[in-house]
Scaffold this motif. Structure first.
Motif, mmCIF file in Angstrom:
data_model
loop_
_atom_site.group_PDB
_atom_site.id
_atom_site.type_symbol
_atom_site.label_atom_id
_atom_site.label_comp_id
_atom_site.label_asym_id
_atom_site.label_seq_id
_atom_site.Cartn_x
_atom_site.Cartn_y
_atom_site.Cartn_z
ATOM 1 N N LEU A 65 -10.211 9.367 -8.013
ATOM 2 C CA LEU A 65 -10.798 9.080 -7.650
ATOM 3 C C LEU A 65 -10.293 7.365 -7.296
ATOM 4 O O LEU A 65 -9.422 6.912 -7.550
ATOM 5 N N ASP A 66 -10.741 7.099 -5.484
ATOM 6 C CA ASP A 66 -10.330 5.701 -5.164
ATOM 7 C C ASP A 66 -11.693 4.806 -5.579
ATOM 8 O O ASP A 66 -12.672 4.673 -4.531
ATOM 9 N N VAL A 67 -11.743 3.717 -6.258
ATOM 10 C CA VAL A 67 -12.560 3.212 -6.324
ATOM 11 C C VAL A 67 -11.578 1.336 -6.251
ATOM 12 O O VAL A 67 -10.506 1.259 -7.040
ATOM 13 N N PRO A 68 -12.205 0.497 -5.422
ATOM 14 C CA PRO A 68 -12.939 0.774 -4.272
ATOM 15 C C PRO A 68 -12.268 0.840 -3.034
ATOM 16 O O PRO A 68 -11.328 1.118 -3.072
ATOM 17 N N ILE A 69 -12.618 2.010 -1.786
ATOM 18 C CA ILE A 69 -12.490 2.975 -1.418
ATOM 19 C C ILE A 69 -12.438 1.696 -0.147
ATOM 20 O O ILE A 69 -11.029 2.205 0.558
ATOM 21 N N GLY A 70 -12.959 0.700 -0.174
ATOM 22 C CA GLY A 70 -12.436 -0.573 1.165
ATOM 23 C C GLY A 70 -13.091 0.544 2.014
ATOM 24 O O GLY A 70 -14.279 1.281 2.702
ATOM 25 N N THR A 71 -12.322 0.284 3.677
ATOM 26 C CA THR A 71 -12.498 1.229 4.618
ATOM 27 C C THR A 71 -11.593 2.146 4.871
ATOM 28 O O THR A 71 -11.639 2.706 6.277
ATOM 29 N N PHE A 101 -5.501 1.795 4.834
ATOM 30 C CA PHE A 101 -4.662 2.275 4.091
ATOM 31 C C PHE A 101 -4.597 3.760 3.593
ATOM 32 O O PHE A 101 -3.439 4.712 3.799
ATOM 33 N N THR A 102 -5.893 4.207 3.266
ATOM 34 C CA THR A 102 -6.046 5.413 2.435
ATOM 35 C C THR A 102 -5.885 7.289 3.297
ATOM 36 O O THR A 102 -5.516 8.144 3.380
ATOM 37 N N HIS A 103 -6.567 6.580 4.313
ATOM 38 C CA HIS A 103 -6.694 8.079 5.617
ATOM 39 C C HIS A 103 -6.083 8.927 5.296
ATOM 40 O O HIS A 103 -6.220 9.688 5.847
ATOM 41 N N ALA A 104 -4.703 8.208 6.298
ATOM 42 C CA ALA A 104 -3.583 8.742 6.368
ATOM 43 C C ALA A 104 -3.350 10.131 5.709
ATOM 44 O O ALA A 104 -2.243 11.054 5.400
ATOM 45 N N LYS A 105 -2.553 9.603 3.855
ATOM 46 C CA LYS A 105 -2.470 9.659 2.572
ATOM 47 C C LYS A 105 -3.394 11.026 2.858
ATOM 48 O O LYS A 105 -3.064 12.533 2.962
ATOM 49 N N TYR A 106 -4.694 10.979 2.631
ATOM 50 C CA TYR A 106 -5.478 11.778 2.546
ATOM 51 C C TYR A 106 -5.823 13.175 3.354
ATOM 52 O O TYR A 106 -6.307 14.546 2.511
ATOM 53 N N PHE A 115 -17.554 1.834 7.002
ATOM 54 C CA PHE A 115 -16.898 1.769 7.897
ATOM 55 C C PHE A 115 -16.236 3.099 7.250
ATOM 56 O O PHE A 115 -15.551 3.540 7.608
ATOM 57 N N ALA A 116 -15.333 3.081 6.065
ATOM 58 C CA ALA A 116 -14.563 4.255 5.428
ATOM 59 C C ALA A 116 -15.283 6.119 5.706
ATOM 60 O O ALA A 116 -14.760 7.033 6.048
ATOM 61 N N THR A 117 -16.370 6.174 6.162
ATOM 62 C CA THR A 117 -17.383 7.276 6.758
ATOM 63 C C THR A 117 -17.098 7.826 7.843
ATOM 64 O O THR A 117 -17.140 8.407 8.686
ATOM 65 N N LEU A 118 -16.871 6.506 8.676
ATOM 66 C CA LEU A 118 -16.419 6.530 10.434
ATOM 67 C C LEU A 118 -15.136 7.028 10.300
ATOM 68 O O LEU A 118 -14.793 7.448 11.266
ATOM 69 N N ARG A 119 -14.394 6.314 9.263
ATOM 70 C CA ARG A 119 -13.076 6.818 9.758
ATOM 71 C C ARG A 119 -13.237 7.793 8.516
ATOM 72 O O ARG A 119 -11.958 8.912 9.230
ATOM 73 N N LYS A 120 -13.710 8.575 7.994
ATOM 74 C CA LYS A 120 -13.442 9.820 7.968
ATOM 75 C C LYS A 120 -13.885 11.086 8.871
ATOM 76 O O LYS A 120 -13.313 11.850 8.963
ATOM 77 N N ALA A 176 0.691 -0.870 0.186
ATOM 78 C CA ALA A 176 0.119 0.060 0.075
ATOM 79 C C ALA A 176 0.797 1.229 0.189
ATOM 80 O O ALA A 176 0.634 2.022 -0.649
ATOM 81 N N GLN A 177 1.839 1.582 1.033
ATOM 82 C CA GLN A 177 2.643 2.740 1.103
ATOM 83 C C GLN A 177 3.334 2.738 -0.587
ATOM 84 O O GLN A 177 3.949 3.828 -0.776
ATOM 85 N N GLN A 178 3.851 1.580 -1.071
ATOM 86 C CA GLN A 178 4.307 1.736 -2.581
ATOM 87 C C GLN A 178 3.398 2.465 -3.613
ATOM 88 O O GLN A 178 4.042 3.070 -4.239
ATOM 89 N N VAL A 179 2.405 1.805 -2.671
ATOM 90 C CA VAL A 179 1.676 2.365 -4.004
ATOM 91 C C VAL A 179 1.070 3.754 -4.070
ATOM 92 O O VAL A 179 1.382 4.911 -4.859
ATOM 93 N N LEU A 180 0.590 4.184 -2.826
ATOM 94 C CA LEU A 180 0.554 5.445 -2.321
ATOM 95 C C LEU A 180 1.649 6.580 -2.947
ATOM 96 O O LEU A 180 1.555 7.762 -2.953
ATOM 97 N N ASP A 181 2.634 6.311 -2.780
ATOM 98 C CA ASP A 181 3.952 6.685 -3.077
ATOM 99 C C ASP A 181 3.717 7.581 -4.627
ATOM 100 O O ASP A 181 5.148 8.304 -4.707
#
Length: 208
Positions: free
Chosen positions: A47-53, A56-61, A81-86, A31-36
Protein backbone atom coordinates in the motif's frame (compact mmCIF):
# COMPACT_ATOMS: atom_id res chain seq x y z
CA UNK A 1 -0.11 20.79 -9.71
CA UNK A 2 1.72 21.44 -12.98
CA UNK A 3 4.84 22.40 -10.97
CA UNK A 4 4.63 19.71 -8.28
CA UNK A 5 7.06 17.21 -9.82
CA UNK A 6 9.53 19.95 -10.74
CA UNK A 7 9.42 21.22 -7.16
CA UNK A 8 10.04 18.00 -5.26
CA UNK A 9 12.60 16.56 -7.68
CA UNK A 10 14.64 19.78 -7.90
CA UNK A 11 14.96 19.49 -11.66
CA UNK A 12 14.54 23.22 -12.23
CA UNK A 13 16.94 25.88 -10.97
CA UNK A 14 14.29 27.47 -8.77
CA UNK A 15 13.24 24.13 -7.28
CA UNK A 16 16.87 23.24 -6.50
CA UNK A 17 17.16 26.59 -4.73
CA UNK A 18 13.95 25.86 -2.81
CA UNK A 19 15.06 22.39 -1.68
CA UNK A 20 18.69 23.10 -0.86
CA UNK A 21 18.56 26.64 0.55
CA UNK A 22 15.23 26.41 2.35
CA UNK A 23 14.99 22.75 3.38
CA UNK A 24 18.65 21.74 3.15
CA UNK A 25 17.65 18.40 1.64
CA UNK A 26 17.59 16.44 -1.60
CA UNK A 27 14.25 14.66 -1.96
CA UNK A 28 15.68 12.40 -4.65
CA UNK A 29 18.24 10.96 -2.22
CA UNK A 30 15.67 10.69 0.56
CA UNK A 31 13.23 8.89 -1.72
CA UNK A 32 15.95 6.48 -2.84
CA UNK A 33 16.92 5.75 0.76
CA UNK A 34 13.30 4.97 1.62
CA UNK A 35 12.71 2.84 -1.49
CA UNK A 36 15.86 0.86 -0.78
CA UNK A 37 14.08 -0.51 2.30
CA UNK A 38 11.82 -2.44 -0.11
CA UNK A 39 13.50 -5.28 -2.04
CA UNK A 40 13.33 -5.04 -5.84
CA UNK A 41 12.04 -8.62 -5.89
CA UNK A 42 9.21 -7.86 -3.43
CA UNK A 43 6.29 -10.14 -4.28
CA UNK A 44 3.68 -9.29 -1.66
CA UNK A 45 0.94 -6.67 -1.39
CA UNK A 46 2.03 -3.07 -0.93
CA UNK A 47 0.00 0.00 0.00
CA UNK A 48 1.39 3.40 -1.05
CA UNK A 49 -0.36 6.22 0.82
CA UNK A 50 -0.25 8.94 -0.32
CA UNK A 51 0.73 7.86 -3.83
CA UNK A 52 1.07 11.45 -5.04
CA UNK A 53 2.08 11.60 -8.69
CA UNK A 54 4.26 8.46 -8.36
CA UNK A 55 7.20 10.55 -9.54
CA UNK A 56 9.63 8.81 -7.19
CA UNK A 57 8.07 5.35 -7.17
CA UNK A 58 7.13 4.45 -10.75
CA UNK A 59 10.60 3.17 -11.70
CA UNK A 60 10.71 1.02 -8.56
CA UNK A 61 7.25 -0.39 -9.22
CA UNK A 62 8.27 -1.24 -12.76
CA UNK A 63 10.84 -3.63 -11.23
CA UNK A 64 8.29 -5.19 -8.87
CA UNK A 65 5.94 -6.78 -11.38
CA UNK A 66 5.11 -9.85 -9.22
CA UNK A 67 3.89 -7.51 -6.45
CA UNK A 68 0.35 -6.18 -6.07
CA UNK A 69 0.50 -2.44 -5.41
CA UNK A 70 -2.37 -0.21 -4.31
CA UNK A 71 -1.86 3.56 -4.45
CA UNK A 72 -4.22 5.75 -2.42
CA UNK A 73 -4.44 9.52 -2.31
CA UNK A 74 -7.05 11.92 -0.97
CA UNK A 75 -6.42 14.27 -3.93
CA UNK A 76 -8.17 13.27 -7.14
CA UNK A 77 -5.70 15.49 -9.04
CA UNK A 78 -2.81 13.44 -7.66
CA UNK A 79 -4.59 10.24 -8.70
CA UNK A 80 -5.04 11.66 -12.21
CA UNK A 81 -1.32 12.45 -12.51
CA UNK A 82 -0.37 9.04 -11.11
CA UNK A 83 -2.73 7.37 -13.59
CA UNK A 84 -0.98 9.07 -16.50
CA UNK A 85 2.39 7.97 -15.17
CA UNK A 86 1.10 4.41 -14.72
CA UNK A 87 -0.12 4.34 -18.32
CA UNK A 88 3.06 5.89 -19.75
CA UNK A 89 5.20 3.29 -17.95
CA UNK A 90 2.86 0.29 -18.41
CA UNK A 91 2.76 -0.51 -14.70
CA UNK A 92 0.02 -3.12 -14.82
CA UNK A 93 0.35 -4.24 -11.20
CA UNK A 94 -0.58 -0.81 -9.79
CA UNK A 95 -4.16 -0.06 -8.75
CA UNK A 96 -5.03 3.57 -8.00
CA UNK A 97 -7.93 4.87 -5.94
CA UNK A 98 -9.04 7.97 -4.09
CA UNK A 99 -9.28 7.47 -0.34
CA UNK A 100 -8.69 8.73 3.18
CA UNK A 101 -5.71 7.43 5.19
CA UNK A 102 -7.78 7.96 8.33
CA UNK A 103 -10.40 5.49 7.11
CA UNK A 104 -8.67 3.01 4.81
CA UNK A 105 -11.10 0.75 2.89
CA UNK A 106 -9.13 -2.43 3.53
CA UNK A 107 -9.42 -5.42 5.85
CA UNK A 108 -7.16 -5.85 8.86
CA UNK A 109 -3.70 -7.23 8.02
CA UNK A 110 -4.12 -6.84 4.25
CA UNK A 111 -0.64 -5.63 3.28
CA UNK A 112 2.91 -6.91 3.55
CA UNK A 113 4.28 -3.39 3.22
CA UNK A 114 2.97 0.16 3.66
CA UNK A 115 4.92 3.02 2.11
CA UNK A 116 4.22 6.63 3.09
CA UNK A 117 6.47 9.29 1.59
CA UNK A 118 5.81 12.97 2.33
CA UNK A 119 2.42 12.18 3.83
CA UNK A 120 2.17 12.55 7.59
CA UNK A 121 2.82 16.29 7.65
CA UNK A 122 -0.22 16.61 5.35
CA UNK A 123 -2.60 14.31 7.24
CA UNK A 124 -4.91 16.29 9.57
CA UNK A 125 -5.41 13.39 12.03
CA UNK A 126 -1.96 11.88 12.32
CA UNK A 127 -2.81 9.59 15.24
CA UNK A 128 -5.66 8.02 13.30
CA UNK A 129 -3.46 7.63 10.22
CA UNK A 130 -0.79 5.80 12.22
CA UNK A 131 -3.39 3.47 13.71
CA UNK A 132 -4.95 2.75 10.31
CA UNK A 133 -1.56 1.91 8.80
CA UNK A 134 -0.82 -0.44 11.70
CA UNK A 135 -4.26 -2.04 11.30
CA UNK A 136 -3.89 -2.92 7.62
CA UNK A 137 -0.29 -4.11 7.95
CA UNK A 138 0.31 -7.84 8.37
CA UNK A 139 2.39 -9.19 11.27
CA UNK A 140 5.99 -9.15 10.11
CA UNK A 141 5.12 -6.41 7.64
CA UNK A 142 7.22 -3.36 6.77
CA UNK A 143 6.16 0.25 7.27
CA UNK A 144 8.56 2.82 5.83
CA UNK A 145 8.62 6.37 4.54
CA UNK A 146 9.50 9.96 5.33
CA UNK A 147 7.80 13.11 6.56
CA UNK A 148 8.52 16.63 7.84
CA UNK A 149 9.55 17.11 11.47
CA UNK A 150 9.91 20.41 13.29
CA UNK A 151 12.82 21.68 15.33
CA UNK A 152 15.66 20.79 12.95
CA UNK A 153 15.88 23.85 10.71
CA UNK A 154 14.51 27.25 11.72
CA UNK A 155 13.88 28.60 8.21
CA UNK A 156 12.04 25.41 7.22
CA UNK A 157 9.85 25.55 10.33
CA UNK A 158 8.96 29.18 9.62
CA UNK A 159 8.07 28.37 6.01
CA UNK A 160 5.98 25.35 7.03
CA UNK A 161 3.95 27.40 9.54
CA UNK A 162 3.59 30.67 7.65
CA UNK A 163 3.34 29.56 4.02
CA UNK A 164 2.61 25.86 3.52
CA UNK A 165 0.22 25.59 6.47
CA UNK A 166 -1.69 28.74 5.51
CA UNK A 167 -2.11 27.46 1.97
CA UNK A 168 -3.41 24.15 3.31
CA UNK A 169 -0.50 22.05 2.06
CA UNK A 170 0.73 21.12 5.56
CA UNK A 171 -1.51 20.28 8.53
CA UNK A 172 -0.44 20.74 12.18
CA UNK A 173 0.46 19.44 14.67
CA UNK A 174 3.98 18.45 13.70
CA UNK A 175 6.30 16.07 15.53
CA UNK A 176 9.82 16.75 16.69
CA UNK A 177 12.41 14.06 15.94
CA UNK A 178 12.03 12.60 19.45
CA UNK A 179 8.22 12.76 19.33
CA UNK A 180 8.12 11.03 15.95
CA UNK A 181 10.40 8.24 17.14
CA UNK A 182 8.35 7.80 20.31
CA UNK A 183 5.15 7.64 18.28
CA UNK A 184 6.55 4.92 16.03
CA UNK A 185 7.91 2.97 19.00
CA UNK A 186 4.52 3.13 20.72
CA UNK A 187 3.18 1.00 17.84
CA UNK A 188 6.19 -0.99 16.66
CA UNK A 189 8.26 -1.32 19.84
CA UNK A 190 11.98 -1.85 19.31
CA UNK A 191 11.52 -2.65 15.62
CA UNK A 192 12.00 0.99 14.59
CA UNK A 193 14.85 2.61 12.68
CA UNK A 194 14.90 6.39 12.24
CA UNK A 195 17.25 8.98 10.82
CA UNK A 196 16.80 12.48 9.48
CA UNK A 197 18.02 14.77 6.76
CA UNK A 198 17.50 18.13 8.45
CA UNK A 199 13.69 18.50 8.62
CA UNK A 200 12.83 15.19 6.96
CA UNK A 201 12.44 12.06 9.08
CA UNK A 202 13.28 8.76 7.38
CA UNK A 203 11.86 5.68 9.06
CA UNK A 204 11.60 1.91 8.82
CA UNK A 205 9.39 -0.17 11.11
CA UNK A 206 8.49 -3.84 11.37
CA UNK A 207 5.23 -5.04 12.89
CA UNK A 208 5.47 -8.03 15.24
Amino acid sequence: MEHYDDLITGRKWWSRLYMHRLWGTDDNKIAQQVLDFIPNDFKGQLLDVPIGTAVFTHAKYKQMMPAKIVGVDFSEEMIDFATLRKQENNIENLILQQGDVGNLPFENESFDCVLSMNGFHVFPDKDKAFVEVWRVLKPGGLFCGCFYIKGQRTVADWFARNVLERKGFFKPPYYTLAEAENKLRSLYGENVQVSNSNSMLIFKCLKF
